[in-house]
Motif scaffolding. Structure first.
Motif, PDB file in Angstrom:
ATOM      1  N   ALA A 101      -8.202 -34.037 -36.619  1.00  0.00           N
ATOM      2  CA  ALA A 101      -7.809 -35.196 -35.816  1.00  0.00           C
ATOM      3  C   ALA A 101      -9.007 -36.066 -35.473  1.00  0.00           C
ATOM      4  N   VAL A 102     -10.146 -35.422 -35.237  1.00  0.00           N
ATOM      5  CA  VAL A 102     -11.360 -36.177 -34.904  1.00  0.00           C
ATOM      6  C   VAL A 102     -11.964 -36.773 -36.168  1.00  0.00           C
ATOM      7  N   ARG A 103     -11.994 -35.999 -37.248  1.00  0.00           N
ATOM      8  CA  ARG A 103     -12.607 -36.481 -38.493  1.00  0.00           C
ATOM      9  C   ARG A 103     -11.888 -37.736 -39.006  1.00  0.00           C
ATOM     10  N   GLY A 104     -10.553 -37.733 -38.944  1.00  0.00           N
ATOM     11  CA  GLY A 104      -9.815 -38.905 -39.392  1.00  0.00           C
ATOM     12  C   GLY A 104     -10.190 -40.148 -38.605  1.00  0.00           C
ATOM     13  N   ALA A 127     -18.962 -38.061 -32.501  1.00  0.00           N
ATOM     14  CA  ALA A 127     -19.103 -37.417 -33.801  1.00  0.00           C
ATOM     15  C   ALA A 127     -19.619 -38.393 -34.856  1.00  0.00           C
ATOM     16  N   LEU A 128     -19.185 -39.639 -34.793  1.00  0.00           N
ATOM     17  CA  LEU A 128     -19.677 -40.645 -35.735  1.00  0.00           C
ATOM     18  C   LEU A 128     -21.171 -40.847 -35.574  1.00  0.00           C
ATOM     19  N   LEU A 129     -21.616 -40.900 -34.350  1.00  0.00           N
ATOM     20  CA  LEU A 129     -23.051 -41.055 -34.090  1.00  0.00           C
ATOM     21  C   LEU A 129     -23.838 -39.864 -34.647  1.00  0.00           C
ATOM     22  N   ALA A 130     -23.297 -38.663 -34.446  1.00  0.00           N
ATOM     23  CA  ALA A 130     -23.998 -37.456 -34.898  1.00  0.00           C
ATOM     24  C   ALA A 130     -23.990 -37.325 -36.412  1.00  0.00           C
ATOM     25  N   ALA A 131     -22.988 -37.892 -37.091  1.00  0.00           N
ATOM     26  CA  ALA A 131     -22.881 -37.742 -38.540  1.00  0.00           C
ATOM     27  C   ALA A 131     -23.633 -38.806 -39.319  1.00  0.00           C
ATOM     28  N   ARG A 132     -24.161 -39.801 -38.645  1.00  0.00           N
ATOM     29  CA  ARG A 132     -24.818 -40.896 -39.352  1.00  0.00           C
ATOM     30  C   ARG A 132     -26.059 -40.401 -40.091  1.00  0.00           C
ATOM     31  N   HIS A 133     -26.213 -40.898 -41.316  1.00  0.00           N
ATOM     32  CA  HIS A 133     -27.398 -40.614 -42.119  1.00  0.00           C
ATOM     33  C   HIS A 133     -28.332 -41.816 -41.996  1.00  0.00           C
ATOM     34  N   PRO A 134     -29.649 -41.607 -42.118  1.00  0.00           N
ATOM     35  CA  PRO A 134     -30.568 -42.755 -41.995  1.00  0.00           C
ATOM     36  C   PRO A 134     -30.285 -43.895 -42.955  1.00  0.00           C
ATOM     37  N   LEU A 176     -19.274 -33.882 -40.977  1.00  0.00           N
ATOM     38  CA  LEU A 176     -17.865 -34.260 -41.004  1.00  0.00           C
ATOM     39  C   LEU A 176     -16.960 -33.062 -41.264  1.00  0.00           C
ATOM     40  N   ALA A 177     -17.382 -32.180 -42.161  1.00  0.00           N
ATOM     41  CA  ALA A 177     -16.556 -31.032 -42.520  1.00  0.00           C
ATOM     42  C   ALA A 177     -16.336 -30.099 -41.342  1.00  0.00           C
ATOM     43  N   ASP A 178     -17.266 -30.057 -40.424  1.00  0.00           N
ATOM     44  CA  ASP A 178     -17.157 -29.164 -39.276  1.00  0.00           C
ATOM     45  C   ASP A 178     -16.246 -29.706 -38.173  1.00  0.00           C
ATOM     46  N   LEU A 179     -15.787 -30.925 -38.314  1.00  0.00           N
ATOM     47  CA  LEU A 179     -14.963 -31.543 -37.274  1.00  0.00           C
ATOM     48  C   LEU A 179     -13.509 -31.116 -37.405  1.00  0.00           C
TER      49      LEU A 179
END
Length: 338
Positions: free
Chosen positions: A268-271, A246-253, A262-265
């Motif tokens: 437990a995963v978002r934290g 999820a961190l990889l997918a949420a990264r901005h350039p 992040l909001a869609d996570l």
């Protein structure tokens, strides 16, 4: 041939399993204070390693906090040499002036010295004598602090410590077994007075809390606490894997994180994503608390145009439109709980 003590046999089996899982061919070093746990571990490691064709050595640390500590360290080193362990080193460390309380400062100094010696000898692993009882104490202390799953997972059997594998072979062995093994082998353990000092929370748990739990709930409570740590650790591994993706997918350039992703996570995963990102930014894991992560989470789930969320290490995170971005701050960060 005289029969082997069941306690000695159990500890040797535990060490054999741990050494069999090491991929590297280098020596193993046992961190040994001279107490029953580490002394029994060192004796078993010397026995098992010699038959497995592996070098086994010992490191003992003199913290300089008690009268006679230097002599105690030298006595442990002499015993190790006589037992055929090599290399054997005494590490003398300076505890004063380090951050945190005396227990945390001593632990930091100890592990720093152990890692330096392990790196110098190109050790395949550093072995410590933490037992099932230590694991139960760790879980109770984490519970008392309000720790989340990461704290309740207790001590892992193996983790990386500055590039050195730190291995705990005795997490399935109880403290009484290590004492029985020492007695069977004719070894006299050193009794650390700090283990009975009520100034330390772990000492109070060991002397007061655990005996009450055993009397009230039965001796199986120690196994149950240790089992809880193993079960939670397995869940943590899955959640950590999901968080890494999820961190990889949420990264901005630009290096920030996309708010929508992040909001869609799940919470437990978002934290976990936010904690991992904060560490990437430079916040020390030990300084990063639940409140810091909660402040970051509020920028996503309770956004009302609020200001920055402050993190340890002189960092702050702000929300700008659709992403979270980090900024450095020169003034002291306010307490996120205020």
């Amino acid at each position: 041939m005289a029969p082997i003590s069941p306690a000695v046999a159990a500890i040797r089996v535990a060490v054999r399993r741990a050494l069999a899982e090491l991929p590297a061919p280098g020596p193993v070093l046992v961190a040994c204070s001279g107490g029953a746990d580490s002394l029994a571990l060192a004796a078993a490691t010397g026995f098992v390693a010699s038959r497995a064709g592996r070098i086994a050595g010992l490191v003992t640390v003199d913290h300089g906090l008690q009268p006679g500590s230097a002599q105690r360290a030298e006595a442990v080193a002499r015993w190790a040499e006589q037992a055929g362990l090599a290399p054997v080193e005494v590490a003398r460390v300076e505890v004063a002036g380090r951050p945190g309380g005396p227990e945390a400062a001593a632990r930091e100094a100890r592990y720093q010295a152990l890692v330096e010696i392990a790196v110098r000898h190109r050790a395949a692993a550093l072995l410590t004598g933490h037992t099932r009882d230590d694991q139960a104490e760790t879980v109770l202390l984490a519970l008392a602090r309000g720790a989340g799953p990461r704290g309740l997972a207790g001590m892992p059997p193996r983790r990386d410590l500055a590039g050195v594998p730190l291995v705990r072979p005795l997490l399935e062995i109880d403290r009484e077994q290590t004492r029985a093994a020492c007695a069977a082998l004719g070894l006299t353990p050193w009794e650390d007075p700090h283990n009975r000092d009520p100034a330390y929370a772990r000492s109070r748990v060991r002397a007061d809390v655990l005996p009450v739990l055993v009397r009230a709930l039965g001796p199986g409570v120690l196994d149950n606490l240790a089992r809880t740590a193993r079960l939670v650790a397995a869940d943590n591994a899955v959640l950590d894997g999901l968080a890494a993706e999820a961190l990889l997918a949420a990264r901005h350039p630009d290096g920030g994180l996309a708010v929508k992703a992040l909001a869609d996570l799940a919470a437990a995963v978002r934290g976990r994503v936010l904690r991992a990102w904060a560490q990437e930014l430079g916040s020390a894991p030990a300084a990063l608390s639940y409140r810091h992560v909660a402040a970051l989470d509020a920028l996503i789930t309770a956004w009302r145009g609020q200001g920055a969320a402050y993190l340890p290490g002189g960092l702050a995170v702000v929300r700008r439109a659709d992403r979270l971005s980090s900024v450095e701050v020169s003034r002291p960060a306010p307490d996120p709980g205020t």
